[in-house]
Scaffold this active site. Structure first.
Site, short mmCIF file in Angstrom:
data_model
loop_
_atom_site.label_atom_id
_atom_site.label_comp_id
_atom_site.label_asym_id
_atom_site.label_seq_id
_atom_site.Cartn_x
_atom_site.Cartn_y
_atom_site.Cartn_z
N HIS A 289 -0.82 -26.40 -27.40
CA HIS A 289 -1.60 -27.16 -26.78
C HIS A 289 -1.10 -26.46 -25.15
CE1 HIS A 289 -3.31 -29.34 -29.47
NE2 HIS A 289 -2.80 -30.37 -29.39
N GLU B 194 2.24 -39.18 -21.44
CA GLU B 194 1.78 -40.24 -21.99
C GLU B 194 1.88 -41.45 -22.35
OE1 GLU B 194 1.17 -38.18 -26.29
OE2 GLU B 194 -0.99 -38.17 -25.48
N ASP C 100 4.72 -30.32 -31.38
CA ASP C 100 3.68 -31.16 -30.95
C ASP C 100 2.31 -30.69 -30.01
OD1 ASP C 100 1.75 -32.67 -31.75
OD2 ASP C 100 2.49 -33.87 -30.28
#
Ligand code: BG6
Length: 446
Positions: free
Chosen positions: A221, A197, A216
């Site tokens: 994910h 990102e 995270d």
């Protein structure tokens, strides 16, 4: 379902959930009598809370935005306090959806508070990631939830499962005859699941600094995407059948090396520039505790010990404040043997599931036109597509409809912790150095 109570009025609620509700309003898929209550600790009126939504709802058209604000009231209360929760939920006669958009550390107290309220039959509880902080705490949270409501009313949300890319992985594998026969260690050399990102901390230290990139992104994910790539075909498209297959994968997954040291990288960004944005060093961001050693970049290589995947590295990576966004699942096929009559060695085929925008591409080799067998790389690509609904809107629509096919089952959440734990332990022991990389760079040099 007509009553949505969102506990927590922070970033998740403002930046993700309420814009997702606005999207569902615009798509005209919500029940006309839906009400939304946001429960936050600060003493605010509903009008004052609405005023805070200017920026998060900036991209929403005026009509759905006005409709959303009409449905939305603010209630002061602490979602982890039984008396506050009782006061907010009141003498509910119909079922409610209780969405816990709260810091993960207070999930257990929040579930206990809901348990004390005696929720009406059919109520649902929605829990965000990270679900627990290790396998034991995830198992304990499962127990608390199942003591409170039936399993099918618990929604463990992972919004990546609402992304079109996740659905494309399943469609490409199981709705085409071409790829699935190649989907084994005989033809696949490696799989990379990457979430790089440009975004930095974005004022989220309160949540992020006690979690870091591995907790995270990778533990939830990216492992979910790994499951979709690696699982055996489910017998049907039901939540149970999918979860069974995903759990099988997780049980067979472990860090690539036995000590969990040489297969992982952790790093933290220092000050730098991304485009025209100056980014301060992570440790200088507000509310960051530099001594915690939180990583903003994590890469872990996993092995999956099944006949299908044995020997194939699955590299999962996510980093913040990098030079460019790269969001994709890349399946790299084996190199073809040398071809005598071709002067150039062809590149291996890579099948990429790209996100932002969603499209599938295949790196292939064709002739270049400069001679009969002069080869050149080409990219065969599907048309980029914009899904009808964003990932959060699609997850929320499922929750409101009671469709839990994309919800994470309790044992998946526990297994996912078991998978990453050896690496987290090695990092905790400092067996793997915490590297640094400049914001706006490609990440640490390893
Ligand atoms: C969130 C993470 O769950 O997913 C963020 O907490 C991350 O750190 C985000 O940026 C990425 O997902 P999306 O859908 O916002 O690109």
């Amino acid at each position: 379902m007509t009553r949505l109570v969102i506990f927590g009025s922070g970033d998740l609620t403002k930046r993700y959930l309420l814009p997702a509700v606005a999207e569902l309003i615009a798509a005209d898929v919500l029940s006309d009598d839906l009400t939304i209550e946001v429960v936050g600790r600060r003493e605010l009126t509903t009008a004052e809370f609405h005023d805070q939504l200017g920026e998060p709802l900036a991209d929403v058209e005026s009509e759905p935005r006005a409709q959303l604000l009409e449905l939305l009231s603010y209630r002061q209360g602490d979602g982890s306090d039984a008396d506050d929760v009782r006061r907010v939920v009141g003498a509910a006669t119909g079922p409610i959806v209780a969405y816990l958009a709260l810091p993960p550390s207070v999930f257990p107290a929040a579930v206990e508070a809901l348990a004390a309220v005696d929720l009406p039959r059919g109520s649902r509880i929605v829990v965000e990631k990270p679900f627990g902080s290790d396998a034991e705490s995830a198992a304990a949270l499962n127990e608390l939830l199942l003591d409170t409501i039936p399993a099918h009313d618990v929604f463990r949300v992972d919004h990546f499962l609402g992304k079109q890319t996740a659905h494309d992985i399943l469609a490409l594998r199981f709705a085409n005859s071409v790829f699935e026969p190649l989907w084994t260690n005989r033809n696949v050399a490696s799989v990379e699941i990457v979430w790089d990102e440009e975004l930095a901390l974005e004022g989220r230290a309160g949540y992020y600094d006690s979690n870091g990139a591995a907790r995270d992104m990778i533990q939830n994910h990216l492992l979910q995407l790994l499951c979709l790539v690696a699982m055996e075909p489910p017998s049907e498209l039901t939540s149970e059948a999918l979860a069974d297959r995903k759990v099988e994968v997780l049980r067979a997954t472990h860090p690539w090396d036995a000590t969990a040291t040489s297969c992982s990288v952790r790093a933290r960004y220092t000050a730098g520039t991304i485009g025209d944005r100056d980014v301060p060093s992570y440790v200088d961001e507000d509310d960051v505790d530099p001594d915690r050693g939180t990583e903003t970049y994590a890469q872990i290589t996993f092995a999956i010990d099944t006949p299908r995947w044995s020997g194939v590295p699955f590299v999962l990576r996510s980093g913040k404040a990098l030079s460019r966004g790269r969001h994709e699942v890349a399946v790299r096929f084996t190199q073809v043997p040398p071809v005598d009559f071709c002067p150039d060695a062809p590149q291996p085929n890579v099948l990429r599931f790209e996100v932002k925008p969603d499209r599938v591409t295949l790196d292939a080799t064709l002739t270049a036109g400069e001679g009969m067998f002069a080869l050149a790389p080409v990219v065969l690509a599907s048309k980029p597509s914009e899904p009808d609904l964003s990932a959060y809107a699609s997850v929320l629509a499922d929750v409101l409809e009671g469709d839990n096919v994309l919800s994470v089952r309790g044992d998946e959440a526990v297994e996912a912790w078991r998978v990453v734990q050896p690496v987290l332990d090695a990092w905790e022991r400092d067996d793997v150095p915490l590297l640094e990389y400049e914001a706006g760079s490609e990440g640490p040099t390893v």
